[in-house]
Design an enzyme around this catalytic site. Sequence first.
Site, short mmCIF file in Angstrom:
data_model
loop_
_atom_site.label_atom_id
_atom_site.label_comp_id
_atom_site.label_asym_id
_atom_site.label_seq_id
_atom_site.Cartn_x
_atom_site.Cartn_y
_atom_site.Cartn_z
CB THR A 265 17.06 -42.09 6.35
OG1 THR A 265 18.12 -41.23 5.39
CG2 THR A 265 16.54 -43.62 5.45
CB CYS B 194 22.91 -35.09 2.53
SG CYS B 194 22.34 -35.86 1.44
P1 NAD Z 1 13.69 -38.20 -0.94
O1 NAD Z 1 12.35 -37.78 0.08
O2 NAD Z 1 13.64 -37.07 -2.45
O3 NAD Z 1 12.71 -39.24 -1.62
C1 NAD Z 1 12.61 -40.19 -1.02
C2 NAD Z 1 11.49 -40.72 -1.77
O4 NAD Z 1 10.69 -42.21 -1.12
C3 NAD Z 1 10.06 -40.52 -1.69
O5 NAD Z 1 9.69 -40.33 -3.21
C4 NAD Z 1 8.80 -40.96 -0.91
O6 NAD Z 1 7.32 -40.96 -1.30
C5 NAD Z 1 9.83 -41.99 -1.13
N1 NAD Z 1 9.20 -43.55 -0.18
C6 NAD Z 1 8.45 -43.53 1.54
N2 NAD Z 1 8.38 -44.35 2.13
C7 NAD Z 1 8.46 -45.50 0.51
C8 NAD Z 1 8.21 -47.27 0.61
N3 NAD Z 1 8.03 -47.64 2.41
N4 NAD Z 1 7.79 -47.14 -0.22
C9 NAD Z 1 8.38 -46.27 -1.70
N5 NAD Z 1 8.62 -45.84 -1.15
C10 NAD Z 1 8.63 -44.97 0.06
O7 NAD Z 1 14.86 -38.50 -0.40
P2 NAD Z 1 16.22 -38.70 -1.35
O8 NAD Z 1 16.53 -37.27 -1.43
O9 NAD Z 1 16.15 -39.38 -2.48
O10 NAD Z 1 16.68 -39.44 -0.26
C11 NAD Z 1 17.41 -40.81 -0.68
C12 NAD Z 1 17.88 -41.72 0.72
O11 NAD Z 1 18.98 -41.37 0.60
C13 NAD Z 1 17.74 -40.49 1.79
O12 NAD Z 1 18.53 -41.82 2.86
C14 NAD Z 1 18.80 -39.76 2.56
O13 NAD Z 1 19.81 -39.11 2.54
C15 NAD Z 1 20.13 -40.84 1.10
N6 NAD Z 1 20.64 -39.93 0.05
C16 NAD Z 1 20.05 -38.55 -0.53
C17 NAD Z 1 21.06 -37.30 -1.26
C18 NAD Z 1 20.95 -36.65 -2.14
O14 NAD Z 1 21.64 -35.50 -2.60
N7 NAD Z 1 19.57 -36.36 -1.99
C19 NAD Z 1 22.77 -38.12 -1.22
C20 NAD Z 1 23.01 -39.26 -0.85
C21 NAD Z 1 22.26 -39.18 0.29
#
Ligand code: NAD
Length: 435
Positions: free
Chosen positions: A86, A264
Site C-alpha cells: 500500500t 512503514c
Molecule cells: P512487499 O512489497 O514486500 O510485498 C507485497 C507483495 O504483493 C509483492 O510480492 C507484490 O508482487 C505482491 N502483489 C501486488 N499485487 C498483487 C496482487 N494483485 N495479487 C497478488 N500479489 C500481489 O510488501 P510488505 O512489506 O509485505 O507489506 C505489505 C503490507 O503490509 C503493506 O500494506 C505494509 O504497509 C504492511 N506492513 C508491512 C510491514 C513490514 O515490516 N514490511 C509490517 C506491517 C505491515
Amino acid sequence: MKITIFGAGYVGLVTGTSFAELGNDVILVDIDEKRVSDLNQGTIPIYEPGLEEMLKRNIEEKRISFTLDASKAVKNSEIIFIAVGTPDKGDGSTDLKYVLSVAKTIGENINGYKVVVDKSTVPLGTAEKVRQTIKENMAEKHEFDLISNPEFLREGMAMRDFMVPDRIVIGFDSEKSKNLMSELYRGISRPESPIIYTSIPSAELIKYTSNAMLALRISFMNQLAPLCELHESADIKEIALGIGYDKRIGSKFLQAGIGFGGSCFPKDVASLAYELKINNLDNNLIQAILDVNEKAKVAMIPKIQNVLGENLKGKNIAIWGLAFKQRTDDMREAPSIKIIEELQKLGAKITAYDPQSVENAKKIFTNVIYAPDPYTCVKGADAVILVTEWGVFRNLDMLRVKNLMNKPNLFDGRNIYDPKKKREIGFNYYSIGRN
Ligand code: NAD
C-alpha cells in the site's frame, strides 16, 4: 484451515509460513512470476532471520505452496488474506490499487462463504471499499465477511513477532467471522499475546496510530539532540535513559540518530497526516514527525563538511550499513539513500558495506562501490559514517579500522560507540546529541 494469502512479500511470507507451521494449509498468491517460480524452487526472495528454515520445512511437508493462479486459490480457501503493498502515492495518500485489484479478483472468483482479511496497512474506510469492490465484481451472489487484522511485525524480528505478538488486533462486524479468526489465532493468542477485538475502522486506525506514535518518539529525541550538542557534557543517550525509567514513558524508541526509514513508518505517518488534512483537521503534530525526520537524515552532512571542507570533491567516504535498519535487506526509504545522494552532490566518492542489502542497494545507486567487508570499505577513506546499527559494527578491530583510513574521522549516525574510547584510540569522533 485452508488459507489463501495475496502478496508473497515480507508480511505475506511471514504470515503464510507461520500459519503453515501451525498446521494450516496455505496458498500464497503473487503476481510477480519470478517471485513465484523462485519460491517454488525453494529460493526465498527476502532476507528475514528464521524465515528460510521454517518455510523450507513447510514446503517439504506440503503445508504451503505458491501460485500465480488467483482463481483457484480463492475457490479453495475459506479465509483469504490481503497482504499486498500500500505505497505512498507521493502526496501522502495511499495507493490502494493493489488492494482493490485483489478485491476484484476475490469478487470474480468467490464460490461460497469467505472471510476476507485485510492485513495490509490501509486508511480508515478501506474495508468498505474492499467490500464494495468484491460485491460489484461477483458473478454469482455469495456471502462473505470482512476483517481488519493489521500486522505489527518488525522486519528483522518478524518470525518471533508473528508467533509471539504483543497483541493481535481483529476488527470485525460479524460473529461468524470473529469466531473463525479466533480459531485461526488459537495457536498464537495467549495471556501475553491477547486478541483485541474492535470495530473494523478502529482496527484500521490502530495500525497508523501505533506507527505514528513510535515514529513520534524517535523524532522527539531527534529534535532535542542538537540542543544537547550545544553543551559539552549533555548527552541525549543519558536523557533517554533518565526518562525511559519512568514507567509512563518507557525506554523503547527513544534513540536519537539519523532518522527512521523503512517501508512503514514514513508512508504510514504521511498517510495519517494526509487523512487529517483532507478532512480539514489539524495535522501539525503528525506532519512534524516527518519534517524532523527529514532533517535528522542529513544532520551529519554539515558536521562532515566542518571536518572535510564545504566541497567534498575527491574525498573518499565509507558508509557502514545501507539497509533501513539492522537484520533486514530492505532498502525502502532507508536514510542511507538521502545521505549518499547528498554526499555525492557535494562530490564525495562513496564506498559502502552492508551485510545483506547490497543487491537491493544496487537497484538504487549507480555510482557506489560495494566493499566485501567493513575493513575493505574504509581503506583510504577520509571519513566513515555508521548509518545502520548492524551488530557486526559493534565489535570491529577499531585500531585496524583507523590504520586503514586516510583520515580517522568517524561519524556515528546511531550513537553505538563510546565517544571517549574512540577518541582514546585516535579517532575524531562525532555522533548525534552528544559531544
Ligand atoms: P512487499 O512489497 O514486500 O510485498 C507485497 C507483495 O504483493 C509483492 O510480492 C507484490 O508482487 C505482491 N502483489 C501486488 N499485487 C498483487 C496482487 N494483485 N495479487 C497478488 N500479489 C500481489 O510488501 P510488505 O512489506 O509485505 O507489506 C505489505 C503490507 O503490509 C503493506 O500494506 C505494509 O504497509 C504492511 N506492513 C508491512 C510491514 C513490514 O515490516 N514490511 C509490517 C506491517 C505491515
